[in-house]
Write a protein that holds these residues in place. Structure first.
Motif, PDB file in Angstrom:
ATOM      1  N   VAL A  12       0.261  -5.418   7.138  1.00 40.03           N
ATOM      2  CA  VAL A  12      -0.764  -6.381   6.769  1.00 40.03           C
ATOM      3  C   VAL A  12      -1.170  -6.074   5.330  1.00 40.03           C
ATOM      4  O   VAL A  12      -1.352  -4.909   4.961  1.00 40.03           O
ATOM      5  N   THR A  13      -1.262  -7.107   4.497  1.00 41.10           N
ATOM      6  CA  THR A  13      -1.687  -6.912   3.109  1.00 41.10           C
ATOM      7  C   THR A  13      -3.070  -7.518   2.923  1.00 41.10           C
ATOM      8  O   THR A  13      -3.322  -8.653   3.349  1.00 41.10           O
ATOM      9  N   LEU A  14      -3.965  -6.761   2.332  1.00 39.56           N
ATOM     10  CA  LEU A  14      -5.345  -7.189   2.120  1.00 39.56           C
ATOM     11  C   LEU A  14      -5.694  -7.115   0.640  1.00 39.56           C
ATOM     12  O   LEU A  14      -5.236  -6.217  -0.067  1.00 39.56           O
ATOM     13  N   LYS A  15      -6.523  -8.048   0.210  1.00 41.30           N
ATOM     14  CA  LYS A  15      -6.944  -8.118  -1.191  1.00 41.30           C
ATOM     15  C   LYS A  15      -8.372  -7.606  -1.318  1.00 41.30           C
ATOM     16  O   LYS A  15      -9.277  -8.075  -0.630  1.00 41.30           O
ATOM     17  N   ILE A  16      -8.550  -6.631  -2.209  1.00 38.60           N
ATOM     18  CA  ILE A  16      -9.867  -6.050  -2.470  1.00 38.60           C
ATOM     19  C   ILE A  16     -10.173  -6.202  -3.961  1.00 38.60           C
ATOM     20  O   ILE A  16      -9.331  -5.887  -4.814  1.00 38.60           O
ATOM     21  N   LEU A  17     -11.381  -6.647  -4.273  1.00 39.21           N
ATOM     22  CA  LEU A  17     -11.815  -6.753  -5.669  1.00 39.21           C
ATOM     23  C   LEU A  17     -12.585  -5.508  -6.069  1.00 39.21           C
ATOM     24  O   LEU A  17     -13.266  -4.891  -5.249  1.00 39.21           O
ATOM     25  N   VAL A  18     -12.461  -5.144  -7.337  1.00 40.55           N
ATOM     26  CA  VAL A  18     -13.249  -4.053  -7.910  1.00 40.55           C
ATOM     27  C   VAL A  18     -14.020  -4.661  -9.075  1.00 40.55           C
ATOM     28  O   VAL A  18     -13.437  -5.095 -10.067  1.00 40.55           O
ATOM     29  N   ALA A  19     -15.343  -4.738  -8.925  1.00 45.73           N
ATOM     30  CA  ALA A  19     -16.183  -5.406  -9.911  1.00 45.73           C
ATOM     31  C   ALA A  19     -17.257  -4.451 -10.415  1.00 45.73           C
ATOM     32  O   ALA A  19     -17.425  -3.348  -9.903  1.00 45.73           O
ATOM     33  N   LEU A  38      -0.671  -1.053   6.686  1.00 42.53           N
ATOM     34  CA  LEU A  38      -1.809  -1.594   5.937  1.00 42.53           C
ATOM     35  C   LEU A  38      -1.681  -1.289   4.445  1.00 42.53           C
ATOM     36  O   LEU A  38      -1.692  -0.131   4.032  1.00 42.53           O
ATOM     37  N   VAL A  39      -1.554  -2.352   3.659  1.00 42.62           N
ATOM     38  CA  VAL A  39      -1.427  -2.230   2.206  1.00 42.62           C
ATOM     39  C   VAL A  39      -2.568  -2.990   1.546  1.00 42.62           C
ATOM     40  O   VAL A  39      -2.883  -4.121   1.934  1.00 42.62           O
ATOM     41  N   LEU A  40      -3.209  -2.357   0.571  1.00 40.43           N
ATOM     42  CA  LEU A  40      -4.270  -3.011  -0.186  1.00 40.43           C
ATOM     43  C   LEU A  40      -3.769  -3.390  -1.570  1.00 40.43           C
ATOM     44  O   LEU A  40      -3.140  -2.575  -2.256  1.00 40.43           O
ATOM     45  N   TYR A  41      -4.069  -4.617  -1.965  1.00 42.90           N
ATOM     46  CA  TYR A  41      -3.862  -5.053  -3.339  1.00 42.90           C
ATOM     47  C   TYR A  41      -5.230  -5.025  -4.022  1.00 42.90           C
ATOM     48  O   TYR A  41      -6.181  -5.630  -3.527  1.00 42.90           O
TER      49      TYR A  41
END
Length: 201
Positions: free
Chosen positions: A16-23, A83-86
């Motif tokens: 599963v690939t999930l998108k995480i923002l860093v702000a 589990l992979v995070l972008y």
């Protein structure tokens, strides 16, 4: 497509690939955080600060900074075989905030990185994610020489809801950043489960 390793005789696992923002604000360590944890060479869109930008770029507190992200940072980390995070680092300066709506598309959650010496710089990011109901946590980047404040004091200063996680981290340290990312994924998934339960009632 990224495939995890498989045990002998078993097909490979498609993660599963999930998108995480860093702000967060300008110079708070977003590029450093993505670079510290990414298992690929991070994509960076940094440009030199110029005299032309001096009237609009507030460099107080980060006078030693000579570059700025003008579009995004991008990295990838495998937390588990499945589990992979972008990771997408947003630009911190106000003149580049128009990019945020594009970067937020499809994001599971966000990390708001903060610096207690310039805490007001992360207010805009906190407001942004609250207005859009995007699950987020606040990670206080513990800079060398900066005064350490109790978590409850920082929470009160940011006027954060009780359900928003707040933790200390070192954006230069891989293990510290991994803990932040694991926490934001768990928080975002718990919020999604809460919304599903509420909708089912």
């Amino acid at each position: 497509m990224i495939f995890g390793r498989s045990e002998r005789g078993k097909p490979p696992v498609e993660p599963v690939t999930l998108k995480i923002l860093v702000a967060g604000g300008f110079g708070v360590g977003k590029t450093t955080l993505v670079g510290a944890v990414s298992e690929i060479r991070p994509l960076r869109t940094e440009e030199l600060l110029t005299e032309a930008g001096r009237p609009v770029d507030d460099v107080s507190g980060v006078e030693g900074k000579h570059t700025t992200t003008v579009a995004m940072d991008f990295g990838r980390i495998t937390l588990r075989e499945d589990l992979v995070l972008y990771l997408f680092g947003t630009p911190g300066q106000e003149r580049f905030w128009f990019m945020w709506d594009e970067l937020c598309e499809g994001a599971l959650g966000a990390v708001v990185l903060s610096d207690t010496r310039r805490l007001e710089d992360c207010f805009a990011a906190v407001d942004y994610f609250e207005r859009r109901s995007i699950p987020f946590l606040v990670a206080v980047n513990c800079f060398d020489g900066a005064t350490r404040h109790p978590v409850d004091t920082v929470r009160q200063a940011l006027d954060l809801d009780d359900h928003v996680p707040l933790l200390l981290c070192d954006a230069r340290e891989r293990e510290s950043v991994k803990e932040v990312l694991i926490e934001v994924v768990q928080h975002a998934m718990a919020r999604a489960a809460d919304r599903r339960r509420a909708a089912a009632v």
